[in-house]
Design a protein around this motif. Sequence first.
Motif, PDB file in Angstrom:
ATOM      1  N   TYR A   1     -13.281   2.314   2.574  1.00 16.22           N
ATOM      2  CA  TYR A   1     -13.130   3.769   2.524  1.00 16.22           C
ATOM      3  C   TYR A   1     -14.366   4.457   3.096  1.00 16.22           C
ATOM      4  CZ  TYR A   1     -11.879   8.395   0.765  1.00 16.22           C
ATOM      5  OH  TYR A   1     -11.559   9.729   0.671  1.00 16.22           O
TER       6      TYR A   1
ATOM      7  N   ARG B   1     -11.786  -1.897  -1.323  1.00 16.75           N
ATOM      8  CA  ARG B   1     -11.368  -0.510  -1.099  1.00 16.75           C
ATOM      9  C   ARG B   1     -12.546   0.435  -0.897  1.00 16.75           C
ATOM     10  NH1 ARG B   1      -6.703  -0.936  -5.018  1.00 16.75           N
ATOM     11  NH2 ARG B   1      -7.934   0.206  -6.542  1.00 16.75           N
ATOM     12  N   ASN B   2     -13.551   0.362  -1.771  1.00 16.21           N
ATOM     13  CA  ASN B   2     -14.676   1.293  -1.668  1.00 16.21           C
ATOM     14  C   ASN B   2     -15.424   1.117  -0.350  1.00 16.21           C
ATOM     15  OD1 ASN B   2     -14.097   2.397  -4.159  1.00 16.21           O
ATOM     16  ND2 ASN B   2     -15.596   1.135  -5.274  1.00 16.21           N
TER      17      ASN B   2
END
Length: 424
Positions: free
Chosen positions: A82, A78-79
Motif C-alpha cells: 500500500y 498489505r501495508n
Amino acid sequence: MRGLLTILAYVLAFVTLTLGERIRYDGHQIWRVIPTSRIQLDFLGILKEESQKFQLDFWKEPSALHRPVVFKIPPSKRNEIYIRLGLQGLVPEVTLKDLQKNIEKEDALYTQKSFNGLENFDYSKYHPLSDVNAWMEQMANSYSNRVELFNISSSYEGRTITAMKITGANSSDSRPGFFFNGGIHAREWISPATVIYMAAQLIEQYGKNQEITDLLDEIDWYILPVFNVDGYEYTWTKDRNWRKTRSKHFLCHGVDPNRNWDWEWCKNGASKDPCSDTYCGPRPFSESEVKGVADFLNSVPGRFRAYIDFHSFSQLWMTPWGYTTALPPEFPVQDKCSTTATDALTAVHGTEYKHGNIASTIYTASGSSADWAFGAAKILYSTAVELRDTGEYGFLLPADQIIPSGEETLQGLLAMAKFILNNP
C-alpha cells in the motif's frame, strides 16, 4: 535471497498438500489499480517481476495506460505494498476483502457436486470434472444421432481428455469444422460453465430453433469443455486459485498451457521459471494436453474454419497476434468477425466487450493457442475470448452469472459462425 524464499514457499506448499489439506487464503485480498502515467505503469511492471518476492498473484497484468491491473495480495504484505503504491500516486481499490470467504461462499452456494441425470443437471452451478464427464456421456446417450464423444489425449496424471462432436443432418468430413474449448486455465471456472451451457443449447435446440438448426446442418461443432483436466480437478480438491497443468518440474508443478504451443514459443509474455504462472514449459508441446489438441486440429488439414479458446476474465474478443503487436494481413476480416460477434453478444444483456489483436488488447503472450491455430494450423478465424467480468470478482465469478454469460456468448458464437460461412 529471493530464490531461496521462493523455494521455501513452494516447499511449504508441497508439505501442506502432501498432508491432504486445501490451500487457504484467509485475509488475502484482491486489489485493482489503474495506471495513468508511464511512471506508474513501469512501476507496476517492476512489481509484477518481483511478484514472488511479495507473494503477489497478478490476475490481470500491467499492460497499458488506463487499463486496470488486478492482483491478489496476502495480509502480511498489505501495508508495505500500500505504501509503495501510494508513493507512486496509486490508490488500490479492494474488490474482494477476503478471498477465503468468497471461496467458501462459492463452495456452499454456487457448486453442484453430484450428477443425478440430465434432468437434474443445473446449468446455473459450477460442476467438478466427474460431473462434466458424466454429463457428456448422458448427452451422447440421449442424443446419439447428434452427439459423439471422442478422446483428445490423456493428461499428465492419466485422465482422459474428452470432447464432443455435435452435428445436424448429413455430417461429413467435407463440412467445415468449428472447434472451441474451455478451461485451459484451471481456475477460470466460468469458461467450462459457459462452454457447457452453449453446447447444451446447440444440442437441445436443434429442430426447435431455426438458426441453431441451420448452423448445425452446415457446420460440424467440436467442443472440449475442460482442456486442462488435471488443473481443473486440482482447483476443486486442493487449490481454488491454481492456473497451470500439474506436470512436475523440480519443486514446482505445472506449465501454463497457453504458453506451451509451438509458435513463437517462450518469447515475450512467457516465463522460463518453472515456478511462474506463465511458465512456458521445458519445450514446445511438452504438455500432453496441448499436444493432443494440436494434433487433433492438424488431423484433417483445412477442415477447421474456426478455433476459439474461452478464458476469463476481462470481456475481450481477440485475434492474433499475441506474441507481437504487429498485425497480420488478415486482421481486418478477423476483426470484422470479432465486431459482428461482440455486437450480437452485447445485444443480449448489454455486456460490453472490447475487441482487437491479443497483444494490443490485453498483453503480449507468446506460445499461445490462438497464435498457433492461426499461424501453424492455418485457421483464419482463430480467437481468444475473455469472458465476464472486468475484475470485480475475477476468477470467483458468482454462479448467478453463468446463464447470462452463456446466453450472450452463444449469440456471439452464432453470429461468428454465420459471418464465417459468408466470408470463407
